[in-house]
Design a protein around this motif. Structure first.
Motif, PDB file in Angstrom:
ATOM      1  N   TYR A  37       0.833  -1.206   0.000  1.00 53.34           N
ATOM      2  CA  TYR A  37       0.000   0.000   0.000  1.00 53.34           C
ATOM      3  C   TYR A  37       0.868   1.255   0.000  1.00 53.34           C
ATOM      4  O   TYR A  37       0.682   2.158  -0.820  1.00 53.34           O
ATOM      5  CB  TYR A  37      -0.921   0.000   1.219  1.00 53.34           C
ATOM      6  N   PHE A  38       1.824   1.312   0.915  1.00 52.66           N
ATOM      7  CA  PHE A  38       2.677   2.492   0.977  1.00 52.66           C
ATOM      8  C   PHE A  38       3.766   2.445  -0.090  1.00 52.66           C
ATOM      9  O   PHE A  38       4.121   3.472  -0.664  1.00 52.66           O
ATOM     10  CB  PHE A  38       3.302   2.617   2.367  1.00 52.66           C
ATOM     11  N   HIS A  39       4.263   1.256  -0.358  1.00 52.97           N
ATOM     12  CA  HIS A  39       5.275   1.090  -1.390  1.00 52.97           C
ATOM     13  C   HIS A  39       4.709   1.442  -2.761  1.00 52.97           C
ATOM     14  O   HIS A  39       5.403   2.001  -3.602  1.00 52.97           O
ATOM     15  CB  HIS A  39       5.769  -0.362  -1.368  1.00 52.97           C
ATOM     16  N   SER A  40       3.451   1.129  -2.962  1.00 59.10           N
ATOM     17  CA  SER A  40       2.833   1.355  -4.271  1.00 59.10           C
ATOM     18  C   SER A  40       2.562   2.819  -4.544  1.00 59.10           C
ATOM     19  O   SER A  40       2.261   3.186  -5.675  1.00 59.10           O
ATOM     20  CB  SER A  40       1.531   0.548  -4.378  1.00 59.10           C
ATOM     21  N   THR A  41       2.622   3.678  -3.518  1.00 57.25           N
ATOM     22  CA  THR A  41       2.418   5.101  -3.783  1.00 57.25           C
ATOM     23  C   THR A  41       3.539   5.672  -4.643  1.00 57.25           C
ATOM     24  O   THR A  41       3.385   6.724  -5.246  1.00 57.25           O
ATOM     25  CB  THR A  41       2.356   5.891  -2.470  1.00 57.25           C
ATOM     26  N   THR A  42       4.685   4.978  -4.701  1.00 54.36           N
ATOM     27  CA  THR A  42       5.779   5.437  -5.546  1.00 54.36           C
ATOM     28  C   THR A  42       5.589   4.999  -6.990  1.00 54.36           C
ATOM     29  O   THR A  42       6.274   5.479  -7.875  1.00 54.36           O
ATOM     30  CB  THR A  42       7.124   4.899  -5.028  1.00 54.36           C
ATOM     31  N   HIS A  43       4.668   4.058  -7.203  1.00 61.32           N
ATOM     32  CA  HIS A  43       4.400   3.601  -8.564  1.00 61.32           C
ATOM     33  C   HIS A  43       3.425   4.559  -9.235  1.00 61.32           C
ATOM     34  O   HIS A  43       2.489   5.060  -8.611  1.00 61.32           O
ATOM     35  CB  HIS A  43       3.813   2.187  -8.553  1.00 61.32           C
ATOM     36  N   GLN A  44       3.627   4.767 -10.485  1.00 61.34           N
ATOM     37  CA  GLN A  44       2.775   5.686 -11.235  1.00 61.34           C
ATOM     38  C   GLN A  44       2.120   4.959 -12.394  1.00 61.34           C
ATOM     39  O   GLN A  44       2.621   3.939 -12.886  1.00 61.34           O
ATOM     40  CB  GLN A  44       3.607   6.869 -11.762  1.00 61.34           C
ATOM     41  N   GLY A  45       0.999   5.474 -12.841  1.00 66.23           N
ATOM     42  CA  GLY A  45       0.371   5.004 -14.057  1.00 66.23           C
ATOM     43  C   GLY A  45      -0.045   3.546 -14.019  1.00 66.23           C
ATOM     44  O   GLY A  45      -0.619   3.053 -13.042  1.00 66.23           O
ATOM     45  N   LEU A  46       0.268   2.842 -15.091  1.00 66.65           N
ATOM     46  CA  LEU A  46      -0.175   1.468 -15.273  1.00 66.65           C
ATOM     47  C   LEU A  46       0.402   0.538 -14.210  1.00 66.65           C
ATOM     48  O   LEU A  46      -0.299  -0.330 -13.683  1.00 66.65           O
ATOM     49  CB  LEU A  46       0.215   0.981 -16.671  1.00 66.65           C
ATOM     50  N   GLU A  47       1.669   0.716 -13.877  1.00 64.58           N
ATOM     51  CA  GLU A  47       2.286  -0.121 -12.849  1.00 64.58           C
ATOM     52  C   GLU A  47       1.580   0.062 -11.513  1.00 64.58           C
ATOM     53  O   GLU A  47       1.315  -0.905 -10.789  1.00 64.58           O
ATOM     54  CB  GLU A  47       3.764   0.217 -12.708  1.00 64.58           C
ATOM     55  N   GLY A  48       1.256   1.292 -11.176  1.00 63.89           N
ATOM     56  CA  GLY A  48       0.542   1.562  -9.938  1.00 63.89           C
ATOM     57  C   GLY A  48      -0.836   0.930  -9.915  1.00 63.89           C
ATOM     58  O   GLY A  48      -1.303   0.483  -8.858  1.00 63.89           O
ATOM     59  N   TYR A  49      -1.498   0.864 -11.075  1.00 64.93           N
ATOM     60  CA  TYR A  49      -2.831   0.264 -11.135  1.00 64.93           C
ATOM     61  C   TYR A  49      -2.777  -1.235 -10.862  1.00 64.93           C
ATOM     62  O   TYR A  49      -3.613  -1.781 -10.141  1.00 64.93           O
ATOM     63  CB  TYR A  49      -3.453   0.523 -12.504  1.00 64.93           C
ATOM     64  N   TYR A  50      -1.772  -1.907 -11.428  1.00 69.35           N
ATOM     65  CA  TYR A  50      -1.614  -3.344 -11.182  1.00 69.35           C
ATOM     66  C   TYR A  50      -1.306  -3.609  -9.708  1.00 69.35           C
ATOM     67  O   TYR A  50      -1.787  -4.590  -9.130  1.00 69.35           O
ATOM     68  CB  TYR A  50      -0.516  -3.923 -12.074  1.00 69.35           C
ATOM     69  N   HIS A  51      -0.516  -2.743  -9.094  1.00 67.48           N
ATOM     70  CA  HIS A  51      -0.211  -2.916  -7.678  1.00 67.48           C
ATOM     71  C   HIS A  51      -1.420  -2.580  -6.802  1.00 67.48           C
ATOM     72  O   HIS A  51      -1.580  -3.157  -5.721  1.00 67.48           O
ATOM     73  CB  HIS A  51       0.991  -2.050  -7.289  1.00 67.48           C
ATOM     74  N   LEU A  52      -2.268  -1.669  -7.250  1.00 59.98           N
ATOM     75  CA  LEU A  52      -3.490  -1.366  -6.506  1.00 59.98           C
ATOM     76  C   LEU A  52      -4.398  -2.586  -6.446  1.00 59.98           C
ATOM     77  O   LEU A  52      -4.965  -2.910  -5.386  1.00 59.98           O
ATOM     78  CB  LEU A  52      -4.228  -0.197  -7.166  1.00 59.98           C
ATOM     79  N   ILE A  53      -4.548  -3.277  -7.562  1.00 64.77           N
ATOM     80  CA  ILE A  53      -5.365  -4.498  -7.581  1.00 64.77           C
ATOM     81  C   ILE A  53      -4.752  -5.553  -6.667  1.00 64.77           C
ATOM     82  O   ILE A  53      -5.468  -6.263  -5.940  1.00 64.77           O
ATOM     83  CB  ILE A  53      -5.499  -5.025  -9.021  1.00 64.77           C
ATOM     84  N   LEU A  54      -3.426  -5.653  -6.671  1.00 65.44           N
ATOM     85  CA  LEU A  54      -2.751  -6.599  -5.779  1.00 65.44           C
ATOM     86  C   LEU A  54      -3.061  -6.278  -4.316  1.00 65.44           C
ATOM     87  O   LEU A  54      -3.331  -7.175  -3.508  1.00 65.44           O
ATOM     88  CB  LEU A  54      -1.243  -6.567  -6.022  1.00 65.44           C
ATOM     89  N   VAL A  55      -3.040  -4.993  -3.962  1.00 63.52           N
ATOM     90  CA  VAL A  55      -3.337  -4.579  -2.594  1.00 63.52           C
ATOM     91  C   VAL A  55      -4.764  -4.990  -2.209  1.00 63.52           C
ATOM     92  O   VAL A  55      -5.010  -5.460  -1.088  1.00 63.52           O
ATOM     93  CB  VAL A  55      -3.153  -3.058  -2.439  1.00 63.52           C
ATOM     94  N   LEU A  56      -5.719  -4.835  -3.114  1.00 65.85           N
ATOM     95  CA  LEU A  56      -7.099  -5.219  -2.836  1.00 65.85           C
ATOM     96  C   LEU A  56      -7.214  -6.722  -2.599  1.00 65.85           C
ATOM     97  O   LEU A  56      -7.948  -7.173  -1.702  1.00 65.85           O
ATOM     98  CB  LEU A  56      -8.001  -4.795  -3.998  1.00 65.85           C
ATOM     99  N   LEU A  57      -6.494  -7.516  -3.372  1.00 61.13           N
ATOM    100  CA  LEU A  57      -6.519  -8.972  -3.194  1.00 61.13           C
ATOM    101  C   LEU A  57      -5.897  -9.373  -1.860  1.00 61.13           C
ATOM    102  O   LEU A  57      -6.377 -10.294  -1.189  1.00 61.13           O
ATOM    103  CB  LEU A  57      -5.791  -9.655  -4.358  1.00 61.13           C
ATOM    104  N   ILE A  58      -4.830  -8.680  -1.465  1.00 58.00           N
ATOM    105  CA  ILE A  58      -4.221  -8.948  -0.163  1.00 58.00           C
ATOM    106  C   ILE A  58      -5.197  -8.603   0.950  1.00 58.00           C
ATOM    107  O   ILE A  58      -5.297  -9.306   1.960  1.00 58.00           O
ATOM    108  CB  ILE A  58      -2.911  -8.155   0.000  1.00 58.00           C
TER     109      ILE A  58
END
Length: 274
Positions: free
Chosen positions: A141-162
């Motif tokens: 969640y906090f690590h993914s705030t450094t991700h932008q754009g498409l990469e950040g979206y994929y990590h957002l979905i990962l966070v929801l699954l976790i």
């Protein structure tokens, strides 16, 4: 920024554990619904008990190997620079901390199940597993705030699954007789493993959306519309994975109920004949 192997390795472990969790929950419910209870881990029956703790060994070995890769191999043992933590490897340190929690869960559960040193009830083991998922959630969640754009979206979905893994594991401690909760936990873990693979294939493999490319340490898309198209593709991929898992669960449950129904009928005939 991660890598293909960095996503595929944890994805493999989560996928194996998740599929085994689903199968075990279905077998236990189909064979004896009245005695069903939530299990945070599932033994492997047969083989004279030699593989009984295989799942826990997989958790311990898998998390330990990945921990060594993140903390020792990826950092090249350069932990400090000018007396402070090496800023170029903070990402690896964060991942190592998350993996340490899963290692602790595996070791503590083994001690609880195999020895008398640390006897813990199933509900406590559920909360311990939930704490490991919480560590993973907070990291991404906090690590993914450094991700932008498409990469950040994929990590957002990962966070929801976790997050689903956390909720279903805590629910297992609160409602230990619920079959839907146990099955949901297995599905959530399986989807997390599959999404690690999907992220690896999309962000670092051959499934990169048209108009986007990996440039240096970032995913660059030609335009905002291209980026949005990639996010819509991610939604479709998630839906496809979920649909595939649910179809597999329904087929497996139908097979098991048919199998145990026939077994119960044969047992009833044997009793009547005697």
């Amino acid at each position: 920024m991660g890598s293909f192997k960095g996503h595929a390795l944890p994805g493999t472990f989560f996928l194996l554990v998740g599929v085994w969790h689903i199968w075990s929950a279905l077998v236990r419910f189909a064979s004896n619904p009245k005695a069903f209870r939530f299990r945070v881990w599932n033994p492997v029956s047969g083989y004279d008990g030699k593989l009984n703790y295989l799942e826990l060994y997989l958790v311990v070995v898998g998390s330990f190997v990945d921990l060594c890769i993140e903390f020792l191999y990826s950092t090249h043992l350069k932990f400090f620079v000018n007396g402070v933590l090496n800023p170029s490897h903070m990402n690896n340190f964060e991942h190592a901390g998350m993996l340490l929690m899963f290692l602790i869960f595996g070791v503590v559960t083994l001690l609880s199940e195999k020895t008398r040193l640390l006897p813990l009830p199933d509900e406590a083991l559920c909360l311990l597993a939930a704490s490991a998922f919480c560590a993973e959630y907070l990291l991404f969640y906090f690590h993914s705030t450094t991700h932008q754009g498409l990469e950040g979206y994929y990590h957002l979905i990962l966070v929801l699954l976790i997050g689903l893994c956390i909720l279903s594991t805590v629910a297992g401690a609160l409602i230990p007789t619920s079959f839907p909760v146990d099955l949901s936990n297995g599905v959530a873990i399986t989807l997390q493993g599959l999404w690690f693979y999907q992220s690896a294939l999309t962000l670092y493999g051959p499934m990169m959306p048209e108009g986007c490319r990996l440039k240096g340490d970032q995913i660059r898309c030609r335009s905002k519309d291209t980026e949005v198209r990639g996010e819509l593709l991610a939604n479709f991929q998630l839906f496809s994975l979920l649909l595939g898992v649910l179809i597999a669960v329904v087929v497996a449950y139908g097979f098991l109920t048919s199998r145990y129904r026939q077994s119960n009928i044969r047992s009833l005939h044997m009793v009547q004949m005697n």
